[in-house]
Design a protein around this motif. Structure first.
Motif, short mmCIF file in Angstrom:
data_model
loop_
_atom_site.label_atom_id
_atom_site.label_comp_id
_atom_site.label_asym_id
_atom_site.label_seq_id
_atom_site.Cartn_x
_atom_site.Cartn_y
_atom_site.Cartn_z
N ASP A 182 13.13 2.89 -9.31
CA ASP A 182 14.42 3.55 -9.50
C ASP A 182 15.25 3.48 -8.22
OD1 ASP A 182 16.09 5.24 -11.30
OD2 ASP A 182 15.84 6.70 -9.69
N PHE A 183 14.60 3.54 -7.07
CA PHE A 183 15.33 3.43 -5.80
C PHE A 183 16.01 2.07 -5.69
CE2 PHE A 183 15.52 2.21 -1.29
CZ PHE A 183 16.28 3.24 -0.80
N LEU A 184 15.32 1.02 -6.06
CA LEU A 184 15.92 -0.32 -6.00
C LEU A 184 17.14 -0.40 -6.92
CD1 LEU A 184 12.67 -2.48 -6.01
CD2 LEU A 184 14.16 -1.97 -4.06
N LYS A 185 17.03 0.23 -8.08
CA LYS A 185 18.16 0.26 -9.02
C LYS A 185 19.31 1.07 -8.43
CE LYS A 185 19.20 1.61 -13.81
NZ LYS A 185 18.63 2.25 -15.04
N PHE A 186 19.00 2.18 -7.81
CA PHE A 186 20.00 3.04 -7.16
C PHE A 186 20.77 2.28 -6.09
CE2 PHE A 186 20.47 5.66 -3.24
CZ PHE A 186 21.55 6.43 -3.63
N VAL A 187 20.07 1.53 -5.26
CA VAL A 187 20.72 0.77 -4.19
C VAL A 187 21.66 -0.28 -4.77
CG1 VAL A 187 20.29 -0.89 -2.33
CG2 VAL A 187 18.89 1.17 -2.51
N ARG A 188 21.22 -0.97 -5.81
CA ARG A 188 22.05 -2.03 -6.42
C ARG A 188 23.30 -1.47 -7.07
NH1 ARG A 188 17.04 -3.79 -8.52
NH2 ARG A 188 17.66 -2.98 -10.56
N GLN A 189 23.19 -0.34 -7.72
CA GLN A 189 24.27 0.16 -8.56
C GLN A 189 25.29 1.06 -7.84
OE1 GLN A 189 22.40 2.14 -11.89
NE2 GLN A 189 21.92 0.21 -12.92
N ASN A 190 24.98 1.52 -6.63
CA ASN A 190 25.81 2.56 -6.02
C ASN A 190 26.41 2.18 -4.67
OD1 ASN A 190 25.44 5.23 -7.77
ND2 ASN A 190 23.49 4.14 -7.74
N LYS A 191 26.54 0.89 -4.40
CA LYS A 191 27.13 0.43 -3.14
C LYS A 191 26.46 1.10 -1.94
CE LYS A 191 31.67 -0.86 -4.96
NZ LYS A 191 33.13 -0.72 -4.82
N ASP A 246 9.84 12.77 -9.11
CA ASP A 246 10.65 12.42 -10.28
C ASP A 246 10.89 10.91 -10.26
OD1 ASP A 246 12.60 11.95 -12.15
OD2 ASP A 246 13.96 13.54 -11.47
N PRO A 247 10.38 10.15 -11.24
CA PRO A 247 10.52 8.69 -11.21
C PRO A 247 11.95 8.18 -11.31
CG PRO A 247 9.61 9.41 -13.31
CD PRO A 247 9.61 10.60 -12.40
N ASN A 248 12.88 9.03 -11.77
CA ASN A 248 14.28 8.63 -11.90
C ASN A 248 15.20 9.47 -11.00
OD1 ASN A 248 13.83 6.65 -14.02
ND2 ASN A 248 13.35 8.41 -15.32
N TRP A 249 14.64 10.00 -9.93
CA TRP A 249 15.40 10.92 -9.08
C TRP A 249 16.61 10.25 -8.44
CZ3 TRP A 249 16.60 11.63 -3.79
CH2 TRP A 249 17.04 12.91 -3.45
N TRP A 250 16.49 9.02 -8.02
CA TRP A 250 17.56 8.35 -7.29
C TRP A 250 18.79 8.11 -8.18
CZ3 TRP A 250 16.80 8.36 -2.25
CH2 TRP A 250 15.48 8.48 -1.78
N THR A 251 18.59 7.62 -9.37
CA THR A 251 19.74 7.31 -10.25
C THR A 251 20.23 8.52 -11.03
OG1 THR A 251 18.23 6.55 -11.99
CG2 THR A 251 19.10 4.88 -10.50
N ASN A 252 19.33 9.44 -11.36
CA ASN A 252 19.73 10.59 -12.17
C ASN A 252 20.21 11.77 -11.35
OD1 ASN A 252 19.12 9.22 -14.48
ND2 ASN A 252 17.30 10.41 -15.01
N VAL A 253 19.62 11.97 -10.18
CA VAL A 253 19.91 13.16 -9.39
C VAL A 253 20.78 12.84 -8.17
CG1 VAL A 253 18.91 15.05 -8.05
CG2 VAL A 253 17.79 14.28 -10.15
#
Length: 374
Positions: free
Chosen positions: A350-359, A301-308
């Motif tokens: 998406d993982f890079l976005k997840f790391v930046r946005q979720n502390k 899933d390309p958006n698994w980190w931020t969506n799930v």
């Protein structure tokens, strides 16, 4: 205390006071005690990202000095490194996943010197028949308790583990603190120490003996003990095999996403529910709360980190979360086996976005906290 100082105290000190309890080992080394205190201070604010066998191998490579799938993608190593010591008990040169123990020692030392954290699990063989951890054909736990026929054998395994742990020292000459997670996934039926192979009382007795022997007999004062059930939906189920607050430092569970991307919402809801249950117990017991194993194989899933996953940990943040190993292509199974992204992987952006946005803390983010110091 002045009014100007009070807000600072409330923000930085009160969260620590409400989370932190006494370590199982009152004689823990200063570095071990400091690690636990600093993890407690970070609890609920930042989530440490971990990865199993990260320095040893990844997708398409093995045993390349300094390499890491996570570092190749993000520019920094994980904050937590997971390792398994299966094979120590039978004098093997390599662990269950083929990692030489001599190399593992080097990786553990490097992780500590980087200011990051090591955690050990142990898929130990069945002590009755010498088969692997997944053999449940005998009531093995009962056999290794103090009155059991294999008790002396089990103590010899703990002796070997103790020798290994005592060799783990950093560049500062100090013994390295370890988050130790024995007899994991205890509520499942697939391991010889699981719910189908021993009673709750036998499991508790085994855990209590193991902690007491390592701490008091072998004088290992650098272990932080991590309890790890699975398959629970209520607080009562979670605590069924809990050995007591005096024998546990960290509460954790394992949970993976199975099936396709369409199962993401169900996975997210289940993890969120389990975290809520665990968080409630951890707060009451003054323990840390963590996810000790998780992931979605191949992360298609390309958006698994931020969506799930982000949704799963939003309400009750774990102290750390460890994703399982990036074994890459497995010849025997004829499949790809990885749980963390790497450059070019479909969910990497998406993982890079997840790391930046979720502390989410990786190595450099954790380094600034000097977690082994006061």
């Amino acid at each position: 205390m002045t009014k100007k100082i009070l807000p600072f105290f409330l923000f930085f000190c009160l969260p620590f006071l409400t989370v932190f309890g006494q370590l199982t080992d009152i004689n823990a080394t200063p570095q071990t005690s400091n690690l636990y205190k600093n993890l407690s201070r970070l609890s609920g604010k930042e989530v440490l990202f971990g990865h199993q066998d990260d320095l040893a191998y990844g997708v398409g490579w093995k045993y390349q000095d300094g390499k890491s799938d996570i570092k190749d993608l993000t520019g920094e190593y994980p904050a937590v490194f997971g390792w398994d010591v299966s094979g120590l008990e039978t004098d093997q040169k390599k662990n269950i996943d083929g990692v030489p123990f001599e190399k593992m020692k080097q990786y553990i030392k490097k992780a500590y010197d980087l200011g990051t954290i090591n955690t050990l699990s142990w898929h130990m063989d069945n002590p009755v028949n010498s088969k692997n951890s997944w053999d449940t054909s005998s009531m093995s736990v009962k056999s290794i308790l103090p009155t059991g026929s294999k008790h002396m054998l089990y103590k010899s395994w703990l002796d070997k583990f103790s020798i290994f742990v005592k060799t783990l020292k950093g560049a500062d000459g100090k013994v390295i603190p370890i988050l130790f997670r024995p007899f994991h996934e205890n509520g499942g039926g697939w391991f010889w120490w699981g719910a189908k192979s021993c009673t709750a009382q036998e499991y508790k007795a085994l855990w209590q003996f193991t902690v007491t022997y390592l701490r008091d007999k072998k004088k290992l004062h650098n272990l932080i003990y991590v309890f790890n059930p699975c398959d629970f939906t209520t607080e009562e189920q979670y605590l069924e095999r809990y050995p007591g607050n005096d024998f546990v430092d960290v509460l954790s569970f394992d949970y993976y996403q199975y099936g396709g991307a369409e199962m993401g919402a169900s996975y997210s809801q289940d993890v969120a529910r389990n975290l809520a249950i665990q968080h409630k117990i951890a707060k009451r017991s003054k323990k840390l709360s963590a996810i000790a194993e998780t992931g979605f194989v191949e992360v298609p899933d390309p958006n698994w980190w931020t969506n799930v996953f982000a949704a799963a940990i939003r309400e009750n943040k774990p102290s750390y979360v460890l994703f399982w190993r990036n074994a890459g292509y497995r010849e025997k199974e004829k499949d790809n086996h990885y749980y963390a992204p790497y450059p070019g992987q479909v969910s990497a952006t998406d993982f890079l976005k997840f790391v930046r946005q979720n502390k989410i803390l990786l190595q450099r983010g954790l380094q600034k906290y000097s977690i082994y110091k006061k």
